[in-house]
Design an enzyme around this catalytic site. Structure first.
Site, PDB file in Angstrom:
ATOM      1  CB  CYS A 218      -2.157  -3.455   6.584  1.00 19.15           C
ATOM      2  SG  CYS A 218      -1.555  -4.264   8.079  1.00 19.15           S
ATOM      3  CG  HIS A 222      -1.190   2.083   5.032  1.00 19.28           C
ATOM      4  ND1 HIS A 222      -0.844   3.403   5.245  1.00 19.28           N
ATOM      5  CD2 HIS A 222      -1.315   1.521   6.269  1.00 19.28           C
ATOM      6  CE1 HIS A 222      -0.738   3.632   6.541  1.00 19.28           C
ATOM      7  NE2 HIS A 222      -1.022   2.517   7.187  1.00 19.28           N
ATOM      8  NE  ARG A 261       3.760   5.091  11.922  1.00 22.19           N
ATOM      9  CZ  ARG A 261       2.542   5.019  12.467  1.00 22.19           C
ATOM     10  NH1 ARG A 261       2.331   4.271  13.539  1.00 22.19           N
ATOM     11  NH2 ARG A 261       1.542   5.704  11.956  1.00 22.19           N
ATOM     12  CB  CYS A 265       0.376   1.054  12.176  1.00 19.33           C
ATOM     13  SG  CYS A 265      -0.718   1.516  10.826  1.00 19.33           S
TER      14      CYS A 265
END
Length: 304
Positions: A218, A222, A261, A265
């Site tokens: 992740c 991000h 979401r 993702c």
């Protein structure tokens, strides 16, 4: 700073802490402060700091396509905080948000009586709770997401559970998010016990661990990748990432929950996502929510 942040996150995932009840969020608070410093530095001047943060981005775009001097609270609207072209489109859509009618529908769900005479209002007498979830239940010794709490309320009243990704679940959450935003409340995630601290650390470990055939995490997208262009969009930052859910994604054509979401993702990263109501998903969301502590709730919102 990023290298130090990532290194610290891995080491502290396995560290033992001898802390009392007022200190269980000490490391989490340090994590958040470092994250804020990193993003403020990254978007102080993307062109000037291109060799540090944006090695592969076109120089012309770095000069003219990014907002500069962003501070902590600016990141609440995700990539629209720094992507100038996307910000214009976002503000145009927000003039007539596609989810507006869903807020009223969510309020109807809130007050609609069950067969036994109770309602969702019975379980959630205060609808301004959008910033309090997920929370750590000290009796059950586990993280409870808002989605799980809603379905547990339905089950306790002999009602059928809702789809955790969309439909009534997302519609009701839109009402809660709107109510919370109207009350000007902020993310308020607590780490009250050692068990809660361990849950936070497991969520953090998941966020930073590379998985799947693409070997991504992740954080790859991000944190390190925030602001980088993938196809026609700039990747969003971890800061503020949970404050605007549920969202109406133009790709979906409807509202969706945070779990929806996240599952999508993680699949895009070439991984098998945790089940939406699993311990692993709840702890991942717990970590993410803590990283947005103190930021205003601004949901529901719209995303591409």
């Amino acid at each position: 700073m990023l290298t130090r942040l990532l290194k610290a996150s891995v080491l502290t995932s396995f560290a033992f802490f001898s802390l009392n009840a007022t200190q269980f969020d000490t490391q989490a608070q340090k994590d958040k402060e470092e994250l804020v410093k990193y993003f403020e530095a990254k978007f102080q001047d993307p062109y000037k700091d291109k060799n540090r943060f944006f090695l592969y981005s076109p120089e012309e775009e770095l000069k003219d396509g990014y907002e500069k001097g962003l501070k902590h609270m600016d990141f609440g609207i995700g990539s629209y905080s720094y992507a100038k072209d996307a910000r214009e489109q976002y503000e145009a859509i927000k003039e007539f948000p596609p989810y507006e009618d869903k807020i009223e529908d969510g309020e109807d769900l809130y007050t609609k009586e069950f067969a036994n005479g109770n309602s969702l209002k019975t379980c959630f007498p205060d609808p301004t709770i959008g910033g309090d979830y997920p929370y750590f239940d000290t009796k059950r010794k586990e993280v409870i997401s808002l989605t799980t709490a809603i379905n547990e309320c339905l089950e306790a009243n002999n009602e059928k559970k809702w789809n955790v990704k969309k439909g009534k679940m997302a519609t009701f959450q839109a009402f809660l998010a709107y109510s919370t935003a109207e009350a000007q409340k902020k993310m308020n995630i607590k780490i009250p016990t050692k068990e809660a601290q361990e849950a936070y650390e497991r969520g953090k470990e998941y966020y930073y661990t590379q998985r799947g055939y693409l070997k991504l995490s992740c954080a790859t997208c991000h944190i390190q990748g925030a602001g980088q262009r993938v196809r026609n969009e700039k990747l969003s930052p971890l800061l503020g990432q949970v404050t605007h859910f549920p969202v109406h994604r133009l790709k979906w054509g409807s509202l969706g929950t945070l779990e929806r979401r996240m599952s999508g993702c993680i699949k895009d990263q070439g991984q098998v996502p945790p089940k939406n109501d699993s311990k692993q998903m709840h702890e991942l969301l717990y970590f993410m929510a803590y990283m947005s502590n103190g930021m205003p709730i601004d949901g529901p919102d719209v995303r591409k």
